[in-house]
Design a protein around this motif. Sequence first.
Motif, mmCIF file in Angstrom:
data_model
loop_
_atom_site.group_PDB
_atom_site.id
_atom_site.type_symbol
_atom_site.label_atom_id
_atom_site.label_comp_id
_atom_site.label_asym_id
_atom_site.label_seq_id
_atom_site.Cartn_x
_atom_site.Cartn_y
_atom_site.Cartn_z
ATOM 1 N N LEU A 108 29.247 84.536 25.397
ATOM 2 C CA LEU A 108 29.519 84.385 26.821
ATOM 3 C C LEU A 108 28.663 85.374 27.593
ATOM 4 N N THR A 109 28.036 84.918 28.672
ATOM 5 C CA THR A 109 27.208 85.780 29.494
ATOM 6 C C THR A 109 27.634 85.628 30.952
ATOM 7 N N CYS A 110 27.558 86.709 31.698
ATOM 8 C CA CYS A 110 28.143 86.751 33.040
ATOM 9 C C CYS A 110 27.105 87.065 34.109
ATOM 10 N N GLU A 111 27.329 86.526 35.296
ATOM 11 C CA GLU A 111 26.506 86.845 36.460
ATOM 12 C C GLU A 111 27.195 87.945 37.276
ATOM 13 N N GLU A 112 26.428 88.968 37.611
ATOM 14 C CA GLU A 112 26.971 90.130 38.304
ATOM 15 C C GLU A 112 26.636 90.070 39.798
ATOM 16 N N THR A 113 26.790 88.893 40.364
ATOM 17 C CA THR A 113 26.540 88.689 41.793
ATOM 18 C C THR A 113 27.198 87.386 42.214
ATOM 19 N N THR A 114 27.551 87.294 43.487
ATOM 20 C CA THR A 114 28.077 86.037 44.022
ATOM 21 C C THR A 114 27.092 85.425 45.016
ATOM 22 N N ALA A 115 25.820 85.802 44.906
ATOM 23 C CA ALA A 115 24.804 85.274 45.814
ATOM 24 C C ALA A 115 24.760 83.747 45.767
ATOM 25 N N GLY A 116 24.383 83.160 46.882
ATOM 26 C CA GLY A 116 24.261 81.709 46.955
ATOM 27 C C GLY A 116 23.572 81.302 48.230
ATOM 28 N N GLY A 117 23.415 79.997 48.399
ATOM 29 C CA GLY A 117 22.836 79.500 49.639
ATOM 30 C C GLY A 117 21.321 79.459 49.626
ATOM 31 N N GLY A 147 17.555 79.921 49.449
ATOM 32 C CA GLY A 147 16.719 80.834 48.688
ATOM 33 C C GLY A 147 17.172 81.061 47.265
ATOM 34 N N TRP A 148 18.406 80.720 46.951
ATOM 35 C CA TRP A 148 18.925 80.942 45.608
ATOM 36 C C TRP A 148 18.944 79.674 44.762
ATOM 37 N N GLY A 149 18.912 78.514 45.420
ATOM 38 C CA GLY A 149 18.897 77.267 44.666
ATOM 39 C C GLY A 149 20.271 76.787 44.250
ATOM 40 N N ARG A 150 21.163 77.713 43.945
ATOM 41 C CA ARG A 150 22.532 77.370 43.557
ATOM 42 C C ARG A 150 23.421 78.593 43.764
ATOM 43 N N ASN A 151 24.717 78.383 43.719
ATOM 44 C CA ASN A 151 25.652 79.499 43.840
ATOM 45 C C ASN A 151 25.737 80.263 42.518
ATOM 46 N N HIS A 152 25.988 81.561 42.633
ATOM 47 C CA HIS A 152 26.112 82.411 41.453
ATOM 48 C C HIS A 152 27.472 83.100 41.440
ATOM 49 N N GLY A 153 27.736 83.802 40.334
ATOM 50 C CA GLY A 153 29.011 84.492 40.166
ATOM 51 C C GLY A 153 29.843 83.915 39.036
ATOM 52 N N TYR A 154 29.173 83.334 38.031
ATOM 53 C CA TYR A 154 29.884 82.587 37.001
ATOM 54 C C TYR A 154 29.689 83.164 35.604
ATOM 55 N N ILE A 155 30.532 82.664 34.689
ATOM 56 C CA ILE A 155 30.386 82.897 33.252
ATOM 57 C C ILE A 155 29.778 81.639 32.641
ATOM 58 N N PHE A 156 28.888 81.844 31.670
ATOM 59 C CA PHE A 156 28.256 80.750 30.944
ATOM 60 C C PHE A 156 28.477 80.944 29.443
ATOM 61 N N GLU A 157 28.489 79.825 28.735
ATOM 62 C CA GLU A 157 28.651 79.861 27.282
ATOM 63 C C GLU A 157 27.354 79.420 26.618
#
Length: 211
Positions: A1-10, A12-22
């Motif tokens: 599991l890997t995590c995003e350490e930001t909630t940036a979005g909108g 310039g970012w292409g997609r929302n962030h702030g999630y866990i991925f497997e």
Amino acid sequence: LTCEETTAGGTGWGRNHGYIFEVPATANSPVIPVPLGAMGRFVHEAVAVTPWNGVVYETEDANPSGFYRFLPNVRGQLHAGGKLQILAVKGQPNFDTRTGQTIGASYDCTWLDIDTPDSSDPAMSSDFVYGQGFAKGAAQFARLEGCWFGDESIYFNATSGGDVGAGQVWRYVPNQAGGKLILVFESPSSSVLNSPDNICVSPRGGLVICE
């Protein structure tokens, strides 16, 4: 599991962030990144898993921040969804662990449901999830960092916790009643322990900590 350490979005970012991925350990090529929205959109830091039930514990790098757990609908299948919860100290709503603590202090815990763990709003506030928990009485921590499973417990660091702000090491012991939260160590000075970050439990039972 890997995590995003930001909630940036909108823009310039292409997609929302702030999630866990497997990422499957068996993968031998890139995998499609699918955000696990049910596990919460916030400023993630680290995760640890209790092997007997597949519950995932999550830390949040913010001040104040929460300590979370994710109860999967199906053990080992995080994409099947589940329930995100935040820790609270029994009988002490919004208990502040950041200062005024004594090493060895032990607190009975309970867990509060996060009703809306995800948001599609690109400009979502970084405390969107924690704010929901705080409104219900969640405990307050100072910038939670690494966490690790060992000794039937979850150990995790509050990198700026403590009366001098040099860091704390916490232990959460799960049980059927909600578990116990124990302060293992609080740094009296940055010359002793300076902002603990990553942590793991050695095979001999010691804690190994990066500053």
